[in-house]
Design a protein around this motif. Structure first.
Motif, PDB file in Angstrom:
ATOM      1  N   GLU A 161       0.688  -1.297  -0.051  1.00 37.42           N
ATOM      2  CA  GLU A 161       0.349   0.090  -0.115  1.00 37.42           C
ATOM      3  C   GLU A 161       0.429   1.320   0.272  1.00 37.42           C
ATOM      4  OE1 GLU A 161      -0.385  -2.501   2.051  1.00 37.42           O
ATOM      5  OE2 GLU A 161      -2.728  -2.905   1.523  1.00 37.42           O
ATOM      6  N   LEU A 162       1.853   0.784   0.793  1.00 34.31           N
ATOM      7  CA  LEU A 162       2.770   2.235   1.073  1.00 34.31           C
ATOM      8  C   LEU A 162       3.256   2.585  -0.555  1.00 34.31           C
ATOM      9  CD1 LEU A 162       4.238   4.632   2.782  1.00 34.31           C
ATOM     10  CD2 LEU A 162       5.937   2.721   2.797  1.00 34.31           C
ATOM     11  N   ALA A 163       4.299   1.541  -1.674  1.00 33.34           N
ATOM     12  CA  ALA A 163       3.617   1.724  -2.572  1.00 33.34           C
ATOM     13  C   ALA A 163       3.540   2.265  -3.173  1.00 33.34           C
ATOM     14  CB  ALA A 163       4.532   0.179  -3.332  1.00 33.34           C
ATOM     15  N   TRP A 164       1.673   1.518  -3.211  1.00 32.24           N
ATOM     16  CA  TRP A 164       1.026   2.473  -4.451  1.00 32.24           C
ATOM     17  C   TRP A 164       1.263   3.631  -4.203  1.00 32.24           C
ATOM     18  CZ3 TRP A 164      -3.830   4.594  -2.921  1.00 32.24           C
ATOM     19  CH2 TRP A 164      -4.272   4.633  -4.251  1.00 32.24           C
ATOM     20  N   LEU A 165       1.150   4.107  -2.992  1.00 32.75           N
ATOM     21  CA  LEU A 165       0.586   5.594  -2.430  1.00 32.75           C
ATOM     22  C   LEU A 165       1.760   5.993  -3.224  1.00 32.75           C
ATOM     23  CD1 LEU A 165      -0.764   7.514  -0.336  1.00 32.75           C
ATOM     24  CD2 LEU A 165       0.828   7.369   1.174  1.00 32.75           C
ATOM     25  N   ALA A 166       3.261   5.760  -2.744  1.00 36.96           N
ATOM     26  CA  ALA A 166       4.287   7.113  -3.132  1.00 36.96           C
ATOM     27  C   ALA A 166       4.120   6.486  -5.001  1.00 36.96           C
ATOM     28  CB  ALA A 166       5.863   6.036  -3.194  1.00 36.96           C
ATOM     29  N   ALA A 167       3.448   5.631  -5.651  1.00 38.54           N
ATOM     30  CA  ALA A 167       3.840   5.810  -7.357  1.00 38.54           C
ATOM     31  C   ALA A 167       2.730   6.652  -7.324  1.00 38.54           C
ATOM     32  CB  ALA A 167       3.612   4.579  -7.544  1.00 38.54           C
ATOM     33  N   SER A 168       1.430   6.563  -6.006  1.00 40.09           N
ATOM     34  CA  SER A 168       0.414   7.764  -7.218  1.00 40.09           C
ATOM     35  C   SER A 168       1.452   9.181  -7.155  1.00 40.09           C
ATOM     36  CB  SER A 168      -0.549   6.900  -6.399  1.00 40.09           C
ATOM     37  OG  SER A 168      -0.289   7.834  -4.654  1.00 40.09           O
ATOM     38  N   HIS A 169       2.037   9.373  -6.175  1.00 38.54           N
ATOM     39  CA  HIS A 169       2.620  10.819  -6.071  1.00 38.54           C
ATOM     40  C   HIS A 169       3.641  10.986  -6.699  1.00 38.54           C
ATOM     41  CE1 HIS A 169      -0.739  10.713  -2.670  1.00 38.54           C
ATOM     42  NE2 HIS A 169      -0.801  11.913  -2.613  1.00 38.54           N
ATOM     43  N   GLY A 170       3.771  10.342  -7.781  1.00 38.46           N
ATOM     44  CA  GLY A 170       5.459  10.164  -8.000  1.00 38.46           C
ATOM     45  C   GLY A 170       6.121  10.547  -8.101  1.00 38.46           C
ATOM     46  N   ILE A 171       6.444   9.776  -6.449  1.00 41.21           N
ATOM     47  CA  ILE A 171       7.325   9.707  -5.640  1.00 41.21           C
ATOM     48  C   ILE A 171       8.386   8.128  -6.076  1.00 41.21           C
ATOM     49  CG2 ILE A 171       8.495   9.122  -3.478  1.00 41.21           C
ATOM     50  CD1 ILE A 171       6.158  10.358  -2.470  1.00 41.21           C
ATOM     51  N   ALA A 172       9.511   8.183  -6.396  1.00 40.68           N
ATOM     52  CA  ALA A 172      10.229   6.849  -6.858  1.00 40.68           C
ATOM     53  C   ALA A 172      10.681   5.990  -5.313  1.00 40.68           C
ATOM     54  CB  ALA A 172      11.940   7.757  -7.512  1.00 40.68           C
ATOM     55  N   VAL A 173      10.489   4.725  -6.204  1.00 44.39           N
ATOM     56  CA  VAL A 173      10.025   3.785  -5.260  1.00 44.39           C
ATOM     57  C   VAL A 173      11.540   2.600  -6.284  1.00 44.39           C
ATOM     58  CG1 VAL A 173       8.934   1.338  -4.649  1.00 44.39           C
ATOM     59  CG2 VAL A 173       7.735   3.511  -4.832  1.00 44.39           C
ATOM     60  N   ASN A 174      12.387   2.465  -5.453  1.00 44.35           N
ATOM     61  CA  ASN A 174      13.462   1.648  -5.772  1.00 44.35           C
ATOM     62  C   ASN A 174      13.069  -0.051  -4.877  1.00 44.35           C
ATOM     63  OD1 ASN A 174      15.655   0.399  -6.416  1.00 44.35           O
ATOM     64  ND2 ASN A 174      17.141   1.285  -4.475  1.00 44.35           N
ATOM     65  N   ARG A 175      13.564  -1.463  -5.337  1.00 40.78           N
ATOM     66  CA  ARG A 175      12.902  -2.460  -4.971  1.00 40.78           C
ATOM     67  C   ARG A 175      14.173  -3.195  -5.022  1.00 40.78           C
ATOM     68  NH1 ARG A 175       8.681  -6.086  -3.728  1.00 40.78           N
ATOM     69  NH2 ARG A 175       9.006  -8.087  -3.555  1.00 40.78           N
ATOM     70  N   SER A 176      14.413  -4.139  -4.185  1.00 41.62           N
ATOM     71  CA  SER A 176      15.620  -5.340  -3.961  1.00 41.62           C
ATOM     72  C   SER A 176      14.939  -6.218  -4.139  1.00 41.62           C
ATOM     73  CB  SER A 176      16.886  -4.211  -3.512  1.00 41.62           C
ATOM     74  OG  SER A 176      18.085  -3.388  -4.285  1.00 41.62           O
ATOM     75  N   ASP A 177      15.320  -7.226  -4.727  1.00 46.30           N
ATOM     76  CA  ASP A 177      14.710  -8.834  -4.278  1.00 46.30           C
ATOM     77  C   ASP A 177      15.678  -9.461  -3.966  1.00 46.30           C
ATOM     78  OD1 ASP A 177      11.590  -8.484  -4.608  1.00 46.30           O
ATOM     79  OD2 ASP A 177      12.630  -7.915  -6.861  1.00 46.30           O
ATOM     80  N   LEU A 178      15.573  -9.920  -2.383  1.00 46.21           N
ATOM     81  CA  LEU A 178      17.214 -10.309  -1.797  1.00 46.21           C
ATOM     82  C   LEU A 178      17.069 -12.180  -1.500  1.00 46.21           C
ATOM     83  CD1 LEU A 178      18.411  -7.733  -0.161  1.00 46.21           C
ATOM     84  CD2 LEU A 178      19.067  -8.136  -1.885  1.00 46.21           C
TER      85      LEU A 178
END
Length: 452
Positions: A60-77
Motif C-alpha cells: 500500500e505504501l508503494a502504491w501511495l508513493a507511485a500515485s504521488h510520483g515518488i520514486a520507488v526502489n525495490r531490491s529482491d533478495l
C-alpha cells in the motif's frame, strides 16, 4: 447542526529516535506503515524499509508513493545479493567484520564468543588474497582453498595469482580442528548464498538506498530458510555499517526494519544506538514480545506501539508494561424498603336525665323532667412507607488495559505508549488507511489534555 469530531490524528508529543511496534498482523503492519510513512514521503524525506517478515507490508505504501510520483526502489533478495560485489562501500577489514557479525548472530546465545574473532581472521585472510570482486561465490572458493590446499574446482573460480596467495596463507591460518570447522562453516554459509537464483539486476549500491524523496524496499524472501536467515542478517549489518559510517543524511528520513524478532536484542540495540547518533529515526516491527525484548521496550529516547498480541503471556507482559492505575469498584449495593399500616375504630355512648321542680305561693308551682342520649362512632387509617439505599466502593490497583483487551484488538488498532512532558501517555488509535474518510474526523490532534 454540525456534529463535533470524534476522531483526531495521533501525534508523538516527544521526539523519540526509536519506535518499537510490537504484535499485530501483516494487515495491521501495512496500515501502520502506510499512515506513518506516507506523510513523510510527501514531505520529501527518504524512507528505507528492510522487510524480513515475508509479508507484503509495503504494498500500500508503494502504491501511495507511485500515485504521488515518488520514486520507488525495490531490491529482491537474496537474488540481487548473491552475485553482487559484497565489498561495495566496504574496506576489506570492514567487510570481514560485517560478515562475521552477521554470521555470528546465527549461533546460539551461549556459543563461544571467540568464534566471531576466528571468523574475522579467516575472512580477512581471504579478502586480502582476492583482487575482487568480492562475490559470495568467490569468497566461498577462497575459503575452500584454505580448507583443502587448492584442490578441487574452486581453483577455477579464482585467478592463478589469487590461488597462489591463498595457498601461501594456509600455514598462517593453521590446520587445527577448530580452524577447519570454522572454514567449513563459513564456506557453507557463503556457498549457500551464492546458489540463490540470480535476479535480473544486481543489488544497487547501499549508498543509493538513502535518497531524499525516495522509497527503498529491501525485500528478503527465499524458500530456503537458512539462506533467507543469512540474507536478513547480512542486509541488517550492511545497514548498520552505513549508519555507523554516517552515510545516511541525518534527520532526513526513516529506517524501518520489519520482522526483526530473529535478529536478537543486542543487534537491535546496536542499530538503535547508531541510528540515534546518525540522526535517523528507527522503527522496528516485532511480532512477539519475548523475554529478551521486554528488557529493551520503553528504553530511553523511544516510544512503543502495541498491536494485537494473541499469546496470553505476551499480552500480560504488555499490560504490565502499560502500567496499573487505581480504580474505584462498587462491590456491595444494599436497598431496604418497608411499610407500616395503622387501622383503628372507636365508639362512645352517653345518656343524661334530669328533673326540675318550682314551687311558689298560691297555685304557682311547676315541674319538668329532661332526658338526653348520644352515640359516636369513629374510624382512622394511616400508611407509612420507608426506603433506604446504600453502596460500598473499594479502591483497587489494576491494569490500565487488561491483557484480554490486547488479545482481541482489531487488526489496525494500536496503543501508543510514550513519555511526555506531563507524564506517561497512553493513547488508543486506529491506523486503517481509510480512516481519513470516516465521519467526524478532525484535521488537528486533540492535545489539550495530552491525549490524541
Amino acid at each position: 447542526m454540525e456534529m463535533s469530531p470524534r476522531w483526531f490524528p495521533v501525534r508523538l508529543t516527544s521526539t523519540p529516535g526509536r519506535v518499537d511496534v510490537i504484535g499485530g498482523t501483516g494487515n495491521g503492519w501495512a496500515g501502520l506503515l502506510t499512515t506513518v510513512a506516507g506523510p513523510l514521503l510527501t514531505n520529501g524525506q527518504a524512507i528505507v524499509v528492510a522487510g524480513f517478515s515475508q509479508q507484503a507490508v509495503g504494498r500500500e505504501l508503494a502504491w501511495l508513493a507511485a500515485s504521488h510520483g515518488i520514486a520507488v526502489n525495490r531490491s529482491d533478495l537474496p537474488g540481487q545479493l548473491a552475485h553482487a560485489d559484497l565489498g561495495q562501500g566496504f574496506s576489506p577489514a570492514e567487510l570481514a567484520e560485517s560478515l562475521a557479525a552477521a554470521i555470528s548472530t546465527m549461533r546460539p546465545s551461549d556459543a563461544d564468543i571467540s568464534l566471531r574473532h576466528t571468523d574475522v581472521e579467516l575472512l580477512r585472510t581471504v579478502l586480502d588474497c582476492l583482487e575482487g570482486p568480492f562475490t559470495a561465490a568467490r569468497l566461498a572458493a577462497g575459503l575452500t582453498v584454505l580448507l583443502r590446499g587448492g584442490d578441487g574446482d574452486s581453483t577455477r573460480t579464482l585467478s592463478d595469482r589469487e590461488n597462489i596467495a591463498l595457498s601461501s596463507a594456509i600455514d598462517d591460518v593453521g590446520k587445527s580442528e577448530r580452524v577447519q570447522e570454522e572454514l567449513r562453516f563459513l564456506r557453507g554459509m557463503l556457498d549457500l548464498l551464492s546458489q540463490a537464483e540470480a535476479a535480473r539486476a544486481p543489488v544497487p549500491d547501499p549508498t543509493n538506498w538513502w535518497r531524499a524523496g525516495q522509497l527503498t524496499f529491501l525485500v528478503c524472501d527465499d524458500f530456503v530458510e537458512r539462506r533467507k536467515d543469512l540474507t536478513d542478517r547480512i542486509v541488517f549489518h550492511r545497514l548498520l555499517h552505513h549508519l555507523r559510517k554516517g552515510r545516511f543524511a541525518g534527520g532526513s528520513g526513516l529506517l524501518v526494519v520489519v520482522g526483526a524478532d530473529h535478529l536478537g536484542r543486542d543487534a537491535l540495540e546496536y542499530m538503535a544506538r547508531h541510528a540515534r547518533t546518525a540522526g535517523v529515526r528507527l522503527v522496528v516491527f516485532l511480532e512477539h514480545l519475548r523475554e529478551d525484548i521486554q528488557d529493551t521496550v520503553g528504553g530511553s529516547d523511544s516510544a512503543t506501539v502495541l498491536m494485537r498480541l494473541g499469546n496470553s503471556r505476551e499480552a500480560a507482559a504488555a499490560a504490565a508494561y502499560i502500567g496499573h492505575e487505581y480504580k474505584f469498584l462498587v462491590n456491595q449495593v444494599t436497598q431496604q424498603s418497608g411499610s407500616t399500616v395503622t387501622d383503628g375504630r372507636s365508639s362512645s355512648y352517653g345518656e343524661q336525665a334530669g328533673s326540675t321542680h318550682t314551687s311558689g305561693t298560691g297555685l304557682d308551682s311547676s315541674s319538668s323532667t329532661s332526658l338526653s342520649k348520644s352515640w359516636q362512632d369513629s374510624t382512622n387509617t394511616s400508611l407509612a412507607l420507608s426506603t433506604t439505599a446504600g453502596s460500598t466502593a473499594s479502591r483497587l490497583y489494576e491494569f490500565t488495559v487488561e491483557p484480554t483487551q490486547l488479545q482481541t484488538m482489531p487488526a489496525t488498532a494500536f496503543l501508543l505508549v510514550e513519555g511526555a512532558a506531563h507524564g506517561r501517555r497512553v493513547v488508543h488509535g486506529d491506523c486503517s488507511p481509510i480512516a481519513t474518510g470516516w465521519d467526524q474526523v478532525s484535521d488537528e490532534p486533540l492535545m489539550a489534555d495530552g491525549h490524541g
